[in-house]
Design an enzyme around this catalytic site. Sequence first.
Site, PDB file in Angstrom:
ATOM      1  CG  ASP A  81      -1.943   1.021   1.311  1.00 59.06           C
ATOM      2  OD1 ASP A  81      -2.428   1.405   0.238  1.00 59.06           O
ATOM      3  OD2 ASP A  81      -2.305   1.449   2.430  1.00 59.06           O
ATOM      4  N   GLY A 180      -7.871   8.616   6.950  1.00 55.32           N
ATOM      5  CA  GLY A 180      -8.008   8.976   8.356  1.00 55.32           C
ATOM      6  C   GLY A 180      -9.450   9.070   8.829  1.00 55.32           C
TER       7      GLY A 180
HETATM    8  P1  13P Z   1      -8.864   4.917   5.557  1.00 54.04           P
HETATM    9  O1  13P Z   1      -7.963   5.862   6.297  1.00 54.04           O
HETATM   10  O2  13P Z   1     -10.162   5.581   5.192  1.00 54.04           O
HETATM   11  O3  13P Z   1      -9.065   3.656   6.272  1.00 54.04           O
HETATM   12  O4  13P Z   1      -8.155   4.578   4.163  1.00 54.04           O
HETATM   13  C1  13P Z   1      -7.141   3.597   4.096  1.00 54.04           C
HETATM   14  C2  13P Z   1      -6.395   3.623   2.810  1.00 54.04           C
HETATM   15  O5  13P Z   1      -6.748   4.265   1.847  1.00 54.04           O
HETATM   16  C3  13P Z   1      -5.177   2.792   2.753  1.00 54.04           C
HETATM   17  O6  13P Z   1      -4.487   2.956   1.542  1.00 54.04           O
HETATM   18  O1  G3H Z   2      -3.213   5.151   3.525  1.00 53.74           O
HETATM   19  C1  G3H Z   2      -2.523   4.886   4.481  1.00 53.74           C
HETATM   20  C2  G3H Z   2      -2.868   3.700   5.286  1.00 53.74           C
HETATM   21  O2  G3H Z   2      -3.948   3.965   6.138  1.00 53.74           O
HETATM   22  C3  G3H Z   2      -1.660   3.184   6.002  1.00 53.74           C
HETATM   23  O3  G3H Z   2      -1.351   3.972   7.095  1.00 53.74           O
HETATM   24  O4  G3H Z   2       1.054   4.466   6.728  1.00 53.74           O
HETATM   25  O5  G3H Z   2       0.027   4.682   9.003  1.00 53.74           O
HETATM   26  O6  G3H Z   2       0.400   2.420   7.970  1.00 53.74           O
HETATM   27  P1  G3H Z   2       0.126   3.889   7.738  1.00 53.74           P
HETATM   28 ZN    ZN Z   3      -4.596   4.936   0.779  1.00 54.49          ZN
END
Ligand code: 13P
Ligand code: G3H
Ligand code: ZN
Length: 315
Positions: A81, A180
């Site tokens: 991600d 968030g």
């Molecule tokens: P949220 O912060 O809405 O859970 O989104 C998560 C996300 O897009 C991770 O890539």
């Molecule tokens: O989009 C970001 C995800 O919510 C991951 O969050 O980088 O704090 O693990 P993080």
């Molecule tokens: Zn994201």
Amino acid sequence: MIVATKQLFAHAYGKYAIGAYNINNLEQIMGLFQGCINSKAPFIIQISKGARAYTDKRMLEAMIRTADEMFPEAIFAVHLDHGDEKTCYECIESGFYSSVMIDASHDPFDENIAITRRVVEAAHAKGISVEAELGMLGGVEEDIAVDEKNANLTDPFEAREFVERTGCDSLACAIGTSHGAYKFSGGQGIHFDRVEAIQTQLPGFPLVMHGSSSVPQDEVARINAAGGELGDAKGVDATQYLPAAKLGVCKVNIDTDGRLVWTRVHREFFRDKPKEFDLRPPGKIFMAEYAKFIASRNELLGSAGQLDSVYALKL
Ligand code: 13P
Ligand code: G3H
Ligand code: ZN
């Protein structure tokens, strides 16, 4: 069983969306697998750069491999991600990931294309697919702050050019959501007209919705009643996941909601049992609550109940 992200998208396109859930620790992994088995849903387990650095990326990999053995019925893809170029190459080389996300959305259009193109070439050489991002989500994205008022929704014509020039396999689009617990500060919601316009330019092409947590109000109220201070947190209307899926959104990213479940369970547990200091009882409650939460999201995404027809594909 770990499968190709592309195969899951092909099955889901236009009908339902796959839940892409971020994980960081053992308890999240257990709850996620249990919730997806209980609801008979394929899923994507996604790992951010922060998650890779939390302990050691090898810990997560080992736990996921063990969960795969413990839950042989599970069908899932493993995804990086919000990767940068270097992390994408590491994940491609590792042989563990089904797909990577290269997030160069903060770079100018041509630079985003050049970076994404390089990652696509490296990934495709190893049979791995690539999610790219175009447009800027509002709110805080990893360590890049973007003023929601200036959030750039993805331009449908640029999206088409971007996909043609990069060869990426799916596209994260800015359609009004943000990461968030404090979304839609301007009172807006998902821009369905924009999703539709992007789908028109990219028919049949998998789209990804980031920032999809629904920030359930009862969860926020329970956290605040147990000492939290989450103010006017709010999220996406989860009944809109399925309408978005019908417009080509194949992957719905959910992280914040899982953090809220964790916070509620632990705040309530230690508020109600101030003499307690064993970490396992709240850990057990969290795993069960997270499994319930995941199953409820899969129902809303339409992925619940899809496992049998995914098995029939003999992936
Ligand atoms: P949220 O912060 O809405 O859970 O989104 C998560 C996300 O897009 C991770 O890539
Ligand atoms: O989009 C970001 C995800 O919510 C991951 O969050 O980088 O704090 O693990 P993080
Ligand atoms: Zn994201």
